[in-house]
Write an enzyme that holds these catalytic residues in place. Structure first.
Site, mmCIF file in Angstrom:
data_model
loop_
_atom_site.group_PDB
_atom_site.id
_atom_site.type_symbol
_atom_site.label_atom_id
_atom_site.label_comp_id
_atom_site.label_asym_id
_atom_site.label_seq_id
_atom_site.Cartn_x
_atom_site.Cartn_y
_atom_site.Cartn_z
ATOM 1 N N LYS A 1 -3.872 -1.505 7.517
ATOM 2 C CA LYS A 1 -3.048 -1.140 8.666
ATOM 3 C C LYS A 1 -3.288 -2.072 9.840
ATOM 4 O O LYS A 1 -2.349 -2.442 10.538
ATOM 5 C CB LYS A 1 -3.322 0.308 9.109
ATOM 6 C CG LYS A 1 -2.684 1.363 8.226
ATOM 7 C CD LYS A 1 -2.656 2.702 8.961
ATOM 8 C CE LYS A 1 -2.172 3.839 8.087
ATOM 9 N NZ LYS A 1 -2.277 5.139 8.761
ATOM 10 N N LYS B 1 7.623 6.618 -8.117
ATOM 11 C CA LYS B 1 7.452 8.007 -7.670
ATOM 12 C C LYS B 1 8.335 8.289 -6.470
ATOM 13 O O LYS B 1 8.485 7.426 -5.604
ATOM 14 C CB LYS B 1 5.993 8.201 -7.226
ATOM 15 C CG LYS B 1 5.189 9.095 -8.138
ATOM 16 C CD LYS B 1 3.741 9.167 -7.694
ATOM 17 C CE LYS B 1 3.549 9.961 -6.426
ATOM 18 N NZ LYS B 1 2.138 10.270 -6.117
ATOM 19 N N LYS C 1 7.433 9.562 0.297
ATOM 20 C CA LYS C 1 7.772 9.792 1.700
ATOM 21 C C LYS C 1 8.261 8.524 2.366
ATOM 22 O O LYS C 1 9.179 8.541 3.163
ATOM 23 C CB LYS C 1 6.518 10.244 2.452
ATOM 24 C CG LYS C 1 6.373 11.737 2.545
ATOM 25 C CD LYS C 1 5.185 12.065 3.442
ATOM 26 C CE LYS C 1 4.662 13.440 3.127
ATOM 27 N NZ LYS C 1 3.292 13.634 3.556
#
Ligand code: AMP
Ligand code: TRP
Length: 336
Positions: free
Chosen positions: A114, A196, A199
């Protein structure tokens, strides 16, 4: 009878939860909530580690709490609360900061990933796993259900708990275990059944079914679901049939029927079109009561606040004495 295991789940109030989250996780938590002592914490302080729009964060936090309640998390059985309502988390984080070596945080994979993507890295982002460790260990949690990406953070929580216990020669903190969710129902993306449902892709139209999607949108996404050029409706491991397999898997996860019974339900179908509509209708009906309850809670701010205040009170009753005792162990003078 054995003591019930204590489970702590932390959920960030960002991103939309989708059918994969529901069938793979939330629904199981609801079913099994009485078997364990469960804490469901909406971790709003964690969300602040990257810039947020205040109004949006406020909305997402309430919305997610309402959605979990609507899915069946029972506030009389489980404790559901907002992290910032319980000040022991931030307070205790400071205490843990003072026993956690900087190097442990600098080597966290998520921090490295990040921070590499951002120009200005906030201190909170580095400290994120210490706050998370506190979430877990201030409740004596035995188990922490997480995805693979969070396993390293739970291991850090173990290290921090053990370090505290060693430094102060105590067994004060329970050393938690990460529990990587077994892939029960693995729901794949409708637009690409090789990935998958996730989100991060859930804003891409046609990829995910978000729990709050309108019936028309759900029907649209299912009708556009990627399948193959065949017409036979049966379960299969063949990669090119992953789309149909995913649709049948969703139907099976919801109905709880075995594979033969599921295939029998579609024996009269004229092709994949019927399958898509059949699964879409079932999903719409499954989500209807959840959406109705969600709307009720969002329209009744006082009731939602009441439920969250109740959760916060229960959480506080456990974590504040724990943090107070930790202060005492560390040599702070408790107020008289
Ligand atoms: P995440 O959305 O990655 O934060 O995951 C939250 C929970 O939902 C975890 O327990 C995941 O295992 C579960 N989950 C997420 N995506 C899926 C999916 N596509 N199918 C099944 N379970 C999922
Ligand atoms: N870091 C977790 C995530 O991003 C959220 C989280 C915060 C958490 N505190 C927790 C998860 C405690 C489990 C236990 O998904």
């Amino acid at each position: 009878m054995d003591k019930k295991k204590i489970v702590f789940s932390g959920i960030q109030p960002t991103g939309n939860i989708h059918l994969g989250n529901y069938l793979g996780a939330v629904r199981n938590w609801v079913r099994e909530q009485a078997e364990k002592v469960n804490y469901f914490c909406i971790v709003d302080l964690h969300s602040l580690t990257v810039p947020q729009d205040p109004d949006n964060l406020r909305f997402q936090t309430r919305s997610l709490a309402a959605l979990y309640l609507a899915c069946g998390i029972d506030p009389e059985v489980s404790t559901i609360f907002i992290q910032s309502h319980v000040t022991a988390h931030a307070e205790g984080c400071w205490l843990l900061n003072c026993i956690t070596p900087l190097g442990w945080l600098q080597r966290m994979t998520q921090f490295k990933d990040k921070s590499a993507k951002q120009e200005s890295v906030l201190t909170g982002l580095l400290d994120y796993p210490v706050l998370m460790a506190g979430d877990i260990i201030f409740y004596d949690a035995d188990e922490v259900p997480v995805g693979e990406d969070q396993k390293q953070h739970v291991e850090l929580a173990r290290d921090i708990a053990q370090r505290f216990n060693a430094l102060y020669e105590t067994d004060f903190f329970v050393v938690p275990q990460p529990v990587i969710s077994k892939v029960g129902a693995r729901v794949m993306g409708l637009d690409d059944p090789t990935v998958k449902m996730s989100k991060s892709l859930s804003d891409k139209r046609g990829h995910a079914i978000r729990l709050l999607d309108e019936p028309d949108e759900i029907m649209y996404s299912f009708k556009r679901a990627v399948t193959d050029s065949g017409r036979e409706i049966r379960f299969s491991d063949e990669p090119e049939r992953a789309g149909v397999n995913n649709l049948l898997g969703i139907y099976q996860a919801i109905t709880g029927k075995d594979k033969t019974a599921v295939e029998a339900d579609f024996a009269g179908a004229r092709g994949y079109g019927d399958l898509k509509v059949g699964v879409a209708e079932l999903v719409i009906e499954t989500l209807r009561p959840i959406q109705a309850r969600y709307k009720e809670l969002m329209d009744d701010a006082a009731e939602l606040d009441r439920l969250l205040a109740h959760g916060a009170q229960q959480a506080r009753a456990v974590s504040q004495p724990k943090v107070d005792e930790m202060k005492r162990i560390m040599g702070l003078v408790l107020p008289g």
